[in-house]
Structures are given as C-alpha cells and as structure tokens.
Design an enzyme around this catalytic site. Sequence first.
Site, PDB file in Angstrom:
ATOM      1  CE  LYS A  23      -1.667   1.557   4.060  1.00  0.00           C
ATOM      2  NZ  LYS A  23      -1.288   2.948   4.378  1.00  0.00           N
ATOM      3  CG  ASN A  24       2.379   2.641   3.468  1.00  0.00           C
ATOM      4  OD1 ASN A  24       1.202   2.926   3.196  1.00  0.00           O
ATOM      5  ND2 ASN A  24       2.799   2.442   4.696  1.00  0.00           N
ATOM      6  CB  CYS A 117      -4.079   6.747  11.407  1.00  0.00           C
ATOM      7  SG  CYS A 117      -4.046   5.526  10.132  1.00  0.00           S
ATOM      8  NE  ARG A 122       0.289  10.426  10.261  1.00  0.00           N
ATOM      9  CZ  ARG A 122      -0.104   9.417   9.483  1.00  0.00           C
ATOM     10  NH1 ARG A 122      -1.326   8.957   9.569  1.00  0.00           N
ATOM     11  NH2 ARG A 122       0.711   8.922   8.586  1.00  0.00           N
ATOM     12  CG  ASP A 304       3.523   1.761   9.575  1.00  0.00           C
ATOM     13  OD1 ASP A 304       3.742   1.994   8.377  1.00  0.00           O
ATOM     14  OD2 ASP A 304       3.216   2.641  10.391  1.00  0.00           O
ATOM     15  NE  ARG A 396      -6.976   4.383   5.670  1.00  0.00           N
ATOM     16  CZ  ARG A 396      -6.304   5.341   6.305  1.00  0.00           C
ATOM     17  NH1 ARG A 396      -6.622   5.665   7.540  1.00  0.00           N
ATOM     18  NH2 ARG A 396      -5.301   5.946   5.699  1.00  0.00           N
TER      19      ARG A 396
HETATM   20  C1  EPZ Z   1       4.289   7.107   6.186  1.00  0.00           C
HETATM   21  O1  EPZ Z   1       3.476   8.117   6.740  1.00  0.00           O
HETATM   22  C2  EPZ Z   1       3.406   5.869   6.120  1.00  0.00           C
HETATM   23  N1  EPZ Z   1       2.260   6.136   5.247  1.00  0.00           N
HETATM   24  C3  EPZ Z   1       2.926   5.529   7.530  1.00  0.00           C
HETATM   25  O2  EPZ Z   1       2.177   4.316   7.435  1.00  0.00           O
HETATM   26  C4  EPZ Z   1       4.144   5.283   8.430  1.00  0.00           C
HETATM   27  O3  EPZ Z   1       3.697   5.065   9.740  1.00  0.00           O
HETATM   28  C5  EPZ Z   1       5.070   6.504   8.395  1.00  0.00           C
HETATM   29  O4  EPZ Z   1       5.415   6.815   7.023  1.00  0.00           O
HETATM   30  C6  EPZ Z   1       6.358   6.269   9.181  1.00  0.00           C
HETATM   31  O5  EPZ Z   1       7.033   5.159   8.671  1.00  0.00           O
HETATM   32  C7  EPZ Z   1       2.416   6.023   3.904  1.00  0.00           C
HETATM   33  O6  EPZ Z   1       3.490   5.735   3.405  1.00  0.00           O
HETATM   34  C8  EPZ Z   1       1.189   6.283   3.065  1.00  0.00           C
HETATM   35  P1  EPZ Z   1       6.306  10.499   8.201  1.00  0.00           P
HETATM   36  P2  EPZ Z   1       4.005   9.647   6.745  1.00  0.00           P
HETATM   37  O7  EPZ Z   1       6.179  11.750   7.415  1.00  0.00           O
HETATM   38  O8  EPZ Z   1       4.768   9.919   5.504  1.00  0.00           O
HETATM   39  C9  EPZ Z   1       6.437  13.849  11.546  1.00  0.00           C
HETATM   40  C10 EPZ Z   1       0.385   2.902   7.757  1.00  0.00           C
HETATM   41  O9  EPZ Z   1       0.139   2.331   8.830  1.00  0.00           O
HETATM   42  N2  EPZ Z   1       6.317  14.811  10.437  1.00  0.00           N
HETATM   43  O10 EPZ Z   1       7.511   9.644   7.998  1.00  0.00           O
HETATM   44  O11 EPZ Z   1       2.867  10.502   7.086  1.00  0.00           O
HETATM   45  C11 EPZ Z   1       5.166  13.048  11.717  1.00  0.00           C
HETATM   46  O12 EPZ Z   1       4.250  13.762  12.511  1.00  0.00           O
HETATM   47  C12 EPZ Z   1       0.783   4.355   7.786  1.00  0.00           C
HETATM   48  O13 EPZ Z   1       0.413   2.358   6.622  1.00  0.00           O
HETATM   49  C13 EPZ Z   1       6.426  16.176  10.701  1.00  0.00           C
HETATM   50  O14 EPZ Z   1       6.618  16.582  11.850  1.00  0.00           O
HETATM   51  O15 EPZ Z   1       5.019   9.596   7.980  1.00  0.00           O
HETATM   52  C14 EPZ Z   1       5.664  11.800  12.397  1.00  0.00           C
HETATM   53  O16 EPZ Z   1       5.780  12.065  13.780  1.00  0.00           O
HETATM   54  C15 EPZ Z   1       0.496   5.003   9.132  1.00  0.00           C
HETATM   55  N3  EPZ Z   1       6.319  17.059   9.678  1.00  0.00           N
HETATM   56  C16 EPZ Z   1       7.056  11.610  11.795  1.00  0.00           C
HETATM   57  O17 EPZ Z   1       7.423  12.864  11.221  1.00  0.00           O
HETATM   58  C17 EPZ Z   1       6.115  16.650   8.385  1.00  0.00           C
HETATM   59  O18 EPZ Z   1       6.031  17.500   7.477  1.00  0.00           O
HETATM   60  C18 EPZ Z   1       7.125  10.558  10.695  1.00  0.00           C
HETATM   61  O19 EPZ Z   1       6.142  10.875   9.752  1.00  0.00           O
HETATM   62  C19 EPZ Z   1       6.013  15.265   8.135  1.00  0.00           C
HETATM   63  C20 EPZ Z   1       6.118  14.371   9.163  1.00  0.00           C
END
Ligand code: EPZ
Length: 416
Positions: A23-24, A117, A122, A304, A396
């Site tokens: 999915k990701n 979620c 986020r 995850d 999802r």
């Molecule tokens: C991706 O989400 C995945 N989703 C998530 O999987 C996964 O948990 C996450 O990466 C971490 O591995 C998809 O790929 C569609 P991040 P993403 O940006 O990109 C903070 C699932 O279960 N952050 O790496 O949203 C954020 O708040 C989902 O399939 C900022 O502060 O994750 C978090 O604390 C859930 N500012 C951390 O970074 C930003 O601009 C990591 O988030 C972006 C992120």
Amino acid sequence: MDARIIIEGPTRLFGEAEISRSKNAVLPEMAACLLTEEPITLKDIPDLLDVGTMTRILLGMGVQSQSSGGSLTLRAGELSSVKVPYEHAHRMRASVLLMGALLAREGRAELSLPGGCAIGTRPIDLHLKGFASMGAKIEQGEDFIIASGKLRGARVYLDIPSVGATENILLAATLSEGQTMIENAAREPEIIDLCELLRKMGADIRGAGTDMITITGVNRLHGATHRPIADRIEAATYMIAAAATGGDVFLKNANSAHLRSVINKLTACGAKVIDAPNGIRVRASSELSPIYIRTASYPGFPTDAQAQFMALCCLARGTSVITESIFENRFMHVSELRRMGANIRVEDRTAIIEGTQKLFGANVNATDLRAGAAMVIAALCAFGESVIHDPHHIYRGYELIGEKLTRLGAKIKMVE
Ligand code: EPZ
C-alpha cells in the site's frame, strides 16, 4: 448493526498466505502518474480502501483510469483540477503526496488539510518547507493549503527523515529545473521502489535508499509499467500473528531483506524464522519470551508493526517494553488490549507490558489501521468471541484479510 469482524479464539494459524503489493509503495506511485501525459500501469494492485480513495481523487482531477487483470492504468492527459477535495483528503493522509506532482506538472496544487489515522497531529510542515525552498509560494487558507510557482532545484534538509516529505519532494524535483538534493531523506524500501518507477519514466535520481537523494530535473517524463514491492507491513503482521498464536505459517512473496528488524525481534521472542527464495516461514516456539522494542525510521523497527507486536507481548512470559519514537500518539490500542485482559501501563511514549497467561474475547475498536491489525492478532489468541468494531480502518491496508486468515485456520466472520 455497525460493520464488524467477529473472531472466535484461540486459533493457531497454519498454512500459507500470499502477501499483496505494498500500500505504501502504491500510493506515491499512483501520484507519479500526474508527472506525464502517457499511461502509467501498476501491476498486481491490491484491492484496498486507500487505493480506491486515491483513484477517486485522481479521477476528480481528470485522470483516466482502467483496471484489468489486477493491473491499474492511469493516464493524466488534460487535468481539469489541481484541487484535492476535503471529502477524500480527510480520509487519507497520503493525499498530501499529490501536491509535489501537481506542483511540478501544473505549477499549482490546492490541498484540503489531510486527515489519516488518529496517530498524532501529523503536520506537513516539512513537505511545505521543501516546496518553498524550491521556489513555491505557500498560502494557507481556512482549510486549504495552496502551493504555486515554477519550481527549481534546491538543497533540502529534512529535520525528520519523513517518508512522505521525501516522496513529495522527490516527485516535485523530477521535473524541476536544476538539481535537488534531499538531505536526511527517509530510506524506506517504498522510497526505493518509487524511484524505480520514476527512473523507468525517465527521471534522473541517485541515492535512493540512502539519506542523501540527488534528483536532476528533466523536461518531460514518459509512461511506464511497474510492479510494486510486496507489503512488508502486511507480511510483518502475519509473521507476528503466526508467532503469537503458536502457529506455523509460510508467507509467499514476503521479502526478508525489508524485514530484518522484525525478524530480529521475532527470533528474540523465541519464534523460528526461515528465509526461503519466494517467501518467509515463521514457526512459533512453545513459549514467548518478552522483548524490548524502540521504533525508528527504516531500517529500525517499523512503527507500523508496533501495535501488532504489542498484542504478542501480552502473552509473553515476562515484562516487555515498547517505546514509540515516531508518532506521539500511537498507543490507542493499549486500552483496547486491556479490555481483553492485557496488563499494560504507559509512561509517556513507553508501554510496559506484563505478559499474562490468557487473553479473553471482548468487544474492541479498531482505532487506526495498525491498531486494528493488533486487535485481530489479540482476538486470534483470546479465549472466546471477540467483536472488532470500525473494521474499515483494517480494510484500508489489508487485502482479503478474511479470506487469508480463514485459509490459515482462523474462525473469522466479516459483517458489513
Ligand atoms: C508514512 O506516513 C506511512 N504512510 C505511515 O504508514 C508510516 O507510519 C510513516 O510513514 C512512518 O514510517 C504512507 O506511506 C502512506 P512520516 P508519513 O512523514 O509519511 C512527523 C500505515 O500504517 N512529520 O515519515 O505521514 C510526523 O508527525 C501508515 O500504513 C512532521 O513533523 O510519515 C511523524 O511524527 C500510518 N512534519 C514523523 O514525522 C512533516 O512534514 C514521521 O512521519 C512530516 C512528518
């Protein structure tokens, strides 16, 4: 009656399950179709709610889609809109990934504030900071964010190795004039896979999978066909379920190279993990040992898979400790596990799990995608009937989960 999943436990899982495409990886790869007017075909696309949502958003922009034989072909000819509407975006955080491609292609992107979620605020500040350093103008309306302008290459440092920000800036940089360097980039396999597709489309990208990715913009990209990688988190979920239920399961297509940290922890809790050419076998031990986990960006232990592993720890003989260092609110499954008899206390971002002999069936909620998966694992181990409410979170990200678990011996019923 609301939709729910009913599971009768305990059941030990035996047999084989086929892991679907990731999915990701698929979601950012669908966004990549906006970078060319030629068709992009993604093969063996999983039938998931999130894929449906992303398709509907793209159709709303004027993208044409065609599905046949498990493949999805997207063709972004004439776009009619650069707007990601609220009714879809609030349902799926990954809709933010459309911004970079829209900016690169049309010089404008309008995003209603993304949802996703319930695992924390986020924000998307790192995405927007990246676009701004590439020359985009960012305007924040009531519930819309507008990015506009002609992009040019820039050096972008990510304060956090954000997966989404890395992907978004990558997508934007492929058609931007000059060179873009993303420092402290995320290193997830899904990013390497996205770069595989972009290279097939004619993009010039070096360093995918490292913390420094260099993209040299090109004038245009062309169509391509791509088969995304297997879903490492779906694989981890079934591996953990096999170990937790005391079973013996072969997961076809699972790629152990993407699961080193999960395999390490499963081995530490006593399971036997056997690597095969076309998948992974997990054989449970007679007793589960407690473990310590700290989630981290790839190649660290994946956030995850944290909830799923916590379900296993509820039955380990001893005290396990899990620290969630990626998201500030990813323990929503703790209260649900407690309803099944788990003994867990939380101190800030750390959960201390005292293993117990038994869990008991209960009514529980799937509060988010992976917490829902943890409920399924706990219900398979629990004595008696469990009813999991809000199962749409689970649909999802888990294709054919009812069929796959039934084939492994689970007594599971999906009620719509
Ligand atoms: C991706 O989400 C995945 N989703 C998530 O999987 C996964 O948990 C996450 O990466 C971490 O591995 C998809 O790929 C569609 P991040 P993403 O940006 O990109 C903070 C699932 O279960 N952050 O790496 O949203 C954020 O708040 C989902 O399939 C900022 O502060 O994750 C978090 O604390 C859930 N500012 C951390 O970074 C930003 O601009 C990591 O988030 C972006 C992120």
